[in-house]
Design an enzyme around this catalytic site. Structure first.
Site, PDB file in Angstrom:
ATOM      1  N   LYS A 118       0.821  -1.213   0.000  1.00 39.80           N
ATOM      2  CA  LYS A 118       0.000   0.000   0.000  1.00 39.80           C
ATOM      3  C   LYS A 118       0.852   1.259   0.000  1.00 39.80           C
ATOM      4  O   LYS A 118       0.552   2.213  -0.725  1.00 39.80           O
ATOM      5  CB  LYS A 118      -0.856   0.026   1.267  1.00 39.80           C
ATOM      6  CG  LYS A 118      -2.197  -0.610   1.152  1.00 39.80           C
ATOM      7  CD  LYS A 118      -3.042  -0.143   2.351  1.00 39.80           C
ATOM      8  CE  LYS A 118      -4.515  -0.242   2.038  1.00 39.80           C
ATOM      9  NZ  LYS A 118      -4.994  -1.607   2.011  1.00 39.80           N
ATOM     10  N   GLU A 202      -3.890   7.615   7.623  1.00 43.70           N
ATOM     11  CA  GLU A 202      -4.704   8.448   6.729  1.00 43.70           C
ATOM     12  C   GLU A 202      -5.767   9.191   7.510  1.00 43.70           C
ATOM     13  O   GLU A 202      -6.232   8.719   8.546  1.00 43.70           O
ATOM     14  CB  GLU A 202      -5.427   7.576   5.688  1.00 43.70           C
ATOM     15  CG  GLU A 202      -4.534   7.027   4.612  1.00 43.70           C
ATOM     16  CD  GLU A 202      -5.300   6.181   3.602  1.00 43.70           C
ATOM     17  OE1 GLU A 202      -6.529   5.991   3.756  1.00 43.70           O
ATOM     18  OE2 GLU A 202      -4.651   5.705   2.664  1.00 43.70           O
ATOM     19  N   ARG A 294      -6.123  -7.811 -11.359  1.00 45.20           N
ATOM     20  CA  ARG A 294      -6.785  -9.047 -11.823  1.00 45.20           C
ATOM     21  C   ARG A 294      -8.143  -8.676 -12.396  1.00 45.20           C
ATOM     22  O   ARG A 294      -8.574  -7.527 -12.290  1.00 45.20           O
ATOM     23  CB  ARG A 294      -7.017  -9.977 -10.623  1.00 45.20           C
ATOM     24  CG  ARG A 294      -7.857  -9.285  -9.554  1.00 45.20           C
ATOM     25  CD  ARG A 294      -8.469 -10.195  -8.527  1.00 45.20           C
ATOM     26  NE  ARG A 294      -9.496  -9.489  -7.779  1.00 45.20           N
ATOM     27  CZ  ARG A 294      -9.297  -8.774  -6.683  1.00 45.20           C
ATOM     28  NH1 ARG A 294      -8.090  -8.677  -6.162  1.00 45.20           N
ATOM     29  NH2 ARG A 294     -10.300  -8.161  -6.086  1.00 45.20           N
TER      30      ARG A 294
HETATM   31  C1  MV4 Z   1     -10.772   4.191   4.434  1.00 47.44           C
HETATM   32  C2  MV4 Z   1     -12.010   4.556   4.997  1.00 47.44           C
HETATM   33  C3  MV4 Z   1     -12.123   5.834   5.485  1.00 47.44           C
HETATM   34  N1  MV4 Z   1     -11.068   6.666   5.422  1.00 47.44           N
HETATM   35  N2  MV4 Z   1      -9.766   5.064   4.382  1.00 47.44           N
HETATM   36  C4  MV4 Z   1     -11.769  -0.384   3.741  1.00 47.44           C
HETATM   37  C5  MV4 Z   1     -11.149  -1.352   2.796  1.00 47.44           C
HETATM   38  C6  MV4 Z   1      -9.853  -0.748   2.421  1.00 47.44           C
HETATM   39  N3  MV4 Z   1      -9.520  -1.015   1.057  1.00 47.44           N
HETATM   40  C7  MV4 Z   1     -10.027   0.712   2.672  1.00 47.44           C
HETATM   41  N4  MV4 Z   1     -11.205   0.859   3.473  1.00 47.44           N
HETATM   42  C8  MV4 Z   1     -11.537   2.064   3.972  1.00 47.44           C
HETATM   43  N5  MV4 Z   1     -10.565   2.983   3.931  1.00 47.44           N
HETATM   44  C9  MV4 Z   1      -9.939   6.266   4.874  1.00 47.44           C
HETATM   45  N6  MV4 Z   1      -8.922   7.110   4.833  1.00 47.44           N
HETATM   46  C10 MV4 Z   1     -13.044   3.630   5.021  1.00 47.44           C
HETATM   47  C11 MV4 Z   1     -12.806   2.376   4.510  1.00 47.44           C
HETATM   48  C12 MV4 Z   1     -13.922   1.481   4.546  1.00 47.44           C
HETATM   49  C13 MV4 Z   1     -14.477   0.974   3.373  1.00 47.44           C
HETATM   50  C14 MV4 Z   1     -13.985   1.299   2.106  1.00 47.44           C
HETATM   51  C15 MV4 Z   1     -14.545   0.776   0.977  1.00 47.44           C
HETATM   52  C16 MV4 Z   1     -15.622  -0.061   1.082  1.00 47.44           C
HETATM   53  C17 MV4 Z   1     -16.141  -0.404   2.313  1.00 47.44           C
HETATM   54  C18 MV4 Z   1     -15.577   0.107   3.464  1.00 47.44           C
HETATM   55  C19 MV4 Z   1     -16.104  -0.238   4.694  1.00 47.44           C
HETATM   56  C20 MV4 Z   1     -15.542   0.275   5.836  1.00 47.44           C
HETATM   57  C21 MV4 Z   1     -14.448   1.125   5.754  1.00 47.44           C
END
Ligand code: MV4
Length: 663
Positions: A118, A202, A294
């Site tokens: 990441k 973040e 993918r």
């Molecule tokens: C976040 C976020 C809020 N703020 N980053 C969850 C999976 C991972 N790929 C990144 N995710 C998140 N990152 C910041 N800075 C909230 C999530 C997140 C989320 C993101 C996409 C789809 C579903 C989610 C469910 C909970 C939290």
């Protein structure tokens, strides 16, 4: 013409079947690989050749790069498609394929590696001018420095494992006071899960949406995007509903996100199909999250609105062909929705469910209804792999029409034999927040009351339908005719009996009187004239008549239960027959056998002591689910054939049980 004629598909289930479909259309010879648990799986018969690679768990089978390469050699395959999951994002496997002389249908190993971390990916994206979530992703892991960065960003912040992905290894931190403890715990988890303790920090975005851009690059320097998918409706980082286009997306924002995604792919030296995930703030600002190197599970919604076959594009790009379209030639048409159908029980915290698919009916495939699946009626759902049974994809000229079609298609999706999420999906698609496209990643939690209603007793007509279906079945088999019944049927002018049914926590006796013209069913205080006619050549389809109203009824009798599908409602009834032997979990065998592979966790009875019918004898666990093996009748448990803690194969005799009458 493709420069290869034979393709090995290093995957299973729906995606292996999906890839085989396109490969065969293009004239390729297809090679399946299968584990011991998948010897009878659909993906095996979907291919021209199949090679067993042994094992059951993914680690023993589909994750074994050496076994896959060996199968490719033996079969004479020239190219290898990894599907999704398993080895699809394994840079070492991509490299190995190339080294061994096979075409890997995926990006170059270096591109997979570049996106694997990441923090490294964020640095790469930063240089390429792709918008990033405000945060710190530098090399220093000093706790004071990280904490100062968090203070600078302002709380809440999110600590993420650099090596993480898909939502694992994340901690939300509300205030400076909590930071140190959260950092320590996130590091421990990252170390244990990924063997890499490094983290990044973040700004935590509130009510975000997950919008991803499908990109495609060829080996000639062309790269384009195929619109976006909104995958905001998730449960614990597992996607449930996906759609394209994203509701509210404007042409200008699509162009901006598309350009950012193409810049991301170019920066990674990308070739093939990829997905750039963005997190989108309520105001529409978008930030790079990660790139999936993918083909994605949800690619069909993109195919539905572009009219393209992404697997065909993958194969052509892998063959060295240029992309067949320019960006300007990509046209998005209408709206597509995908629902993931899982073998899991929403009422039991979505525990995966295993067993035999006793009955499966689906809506007919059409131009606007697509079903991608790797299973069919009669198949066994094993505990070894992902519990997704199928993807149901619909198209409409707009979102509203797609939603209506999804509801109609879900109503026709009928599964008996494993717990499943179809009724949950029906509530989700019908929920007002989803209908309004008020989407964000917490939709399922916000709509909890509508999505997890208290179990209700079935409506009156469903009880009558269940009774009628049981009566119809009895009439059909002479041995079970009312004249031969044991429970209260009498010859005489007032021929009468009673069926006792149980459902939704309620028990209802349904009185039955046999008239010249049909049945008179008594439920509560009401008498209802009823008739039930089976459809020709069908054990499950009926025409039901209740007081002159006709309905189409699907009634599936399995394991002492009647599953009713009628007027958009699905209900399960237990037929309480006091004189019939209770079907035990191990019914069908002579002894009491393990219904699935699993582990014995409790020996619940004492050998030599008499037990009542239904008493717990032993508890097993398989895929986090507990199964209690109960006494099929009163009797004596002579001995246990297994020990607590023992791993047992399906069909293993568990106990020696002697029914009371034989004692
Ligand atoms: C976040 C976020 C809020 N703020 N980053 C969850 C999976 C991972 N790929 C990144 N995710 C998140 N990152 C910041 N800075 C909230 C999530 C997140 C989320 C993101 C996409 C789809 C579903 C989610 C469910 C909970 C939290």
């Amino acid at each position: 013409m493709l420069p290869f004629t034979s393709l090995l598909i290093a995957n299973r289930g729906e995606i292996a079947c999906r890839i085989a479909r396109t490969a065969r259309r293009l004239g390729l010879r297809t090679v399946a690989v299968y584990s011991d648990a998948d010897a009878h799986a659909r993906h095996v018969s979907a291919c021209d050749v199949a090679i067993g690679i042994g094992g059951r768990t993914p680690a023993e089978s589909y994750l074994r790069a050496d076994a896959i390469i060996g199968a490719a050699r033996r079969s004479g395959a020239q190219a290898i498609h990894p599907g999704y999951g398993f080895l699809s994002e394994n840079a070492a496997f991509a490299h190995l394929c190339q080294r061994e002389g096979f075409i890997f249908v995926g990006p170059p190993a270096e591109a997979i590696r570049a996106m694997g971390s990441k923090s490294a990916a964020k640095t790469l994206m930063e240089r390429a001018g792709v918008p990033l979530t405000p945060g710190y992703h530098g090399d220093s892991q000093d706790a004071d420095l990280l904490r100062a960065e968090a203070d600078r960003l302002g709380y809440p912040v999110l600590i993420k494992a650099s090596a993480g992905g898909g939502g694992r290894g994340m901690r939300r931190v509300e205030s400076a006071a909590e930071f140190a403890a959260a950092l320590a715990s996130c590091r421990r988890e990252a170390g244990a899960s990924f063997g890499d303790e490094r983290v990044l920090v973040e700004k935590y975005l509130l009510r975000p949406r997950h919008i991803e851009i499908q990109v495609f690059a060829d080996a000639h320097g062309h790269c384009l995007y195929l619109g976006e998918r909104d995958c905001s409706v998730q449960r614990r980082h597992q996607k449930v509903l996906e759609e394209a286009p994203a509701p509210g997306m404007t042409a200008a924002r699509r162009a901006a996100m598309g350009a950012a995604a193409v810049a991301a792919a170019r920066a990674a030296g990308y070739v093939g199909a990829g997905t750039v995930e963005f997190i989108v703030a309520p105001g529409g600002e978008f930030y790079f999250m990660e790139m999936n190197t993918r083909l994605q599970v949800e690619h069909p919604v993109t195919e539905m609105i572009t009219g393209l076959d992404l697997v065909e594009w993958q194969l052509r790009v892998a063959a060295g062909e240029p992309l067949p379209l320019t960006q300007e030639q990509v046209v998005l048409n209408g709206h597509a929705l995908e629902a993931r159908i899982y073998a899991e029980d929403p009422a039991r915290d979505f525990l995966p469910s295993i067993g035999r698919l006793e009955y499966l009916a689906t809506p007919p495939a059409a131009d606007d209804v697509r079903i991608d699946t790797g299973i069919a009626q009669g198949d066994r759902i094993s505990p070894y792999y992902d519990s997704m049974l199928a993807k149901l994809i619909v198209w409409g000229s707009d979102r509203e029409q797609a939603l209506q079609r999804m509801l109609a298609a879900l109503d026709q999706y009928r599964i008996v034999g494993v717990a499943n999420n179809v009724a949950f999906l029906q509530r989700l698609v019908a929920a007002s927040a989803f209908a309004r496209a008020d989407l964000d990643t917490s939709l399922i939690e916000r709509e909890h009351a509508a999505l997890f209603p208290d179990p209700q007793p079935p409506p009156r007509d469903a009880w009558l339908a269940a009774a009628a279906a049981i009566l119809c079945r009895m009439r059909g088999s002479p041995g079970n005719s009312p004249w031969a019944a044991r429970d209260g049927w009498r010859l005489g002018a007032r021929a009468q009996r009673e069926l006792v049914l149980r459902a939704g926590g309620a028990t209802e006796p349904v009185g039955v009187r046999y008239l010249e013209s049909g049945w008179l069913l008594r439920i509560g205080e009401a008498d209802v004239a009823a008739g039930c006619e089976p459809h020709a050549d069908s054990a499950t389809e009926f025409t039901l008549t209740l007081d002159g109203r006709r309905d189409r009824l699907t009634a599936v009798q399995a394991g002492g239960r009647v599953h009713i599908f009628m007027r958009g409602v699905r209900m399960v009834f237990e037929h309480v027959d006091p004189l019939a032997a209770t079907p035990s979990i191990a019914a069908g065998g002579s002894g009491l056998r393990a219904p699935m592979p699993g582990r014995v966790i409790v020996l619940a009875a004492t050998p030599g002591i008499e037990v009542a019918k239904g008493a717990a004898l032993l508890v097993m666990e398989a895929m986090k689910i507990e199964h209690t093996i109960t006494a099929p009748s009163a009797g004596v448990l002579r001995s246990f054939r297994v020990a607590a803690g023992e791993q047992v194969a399906e069909g293993t005799e568990l106990v020696e049980f002697v029914p009371a009458q034989e004692n």
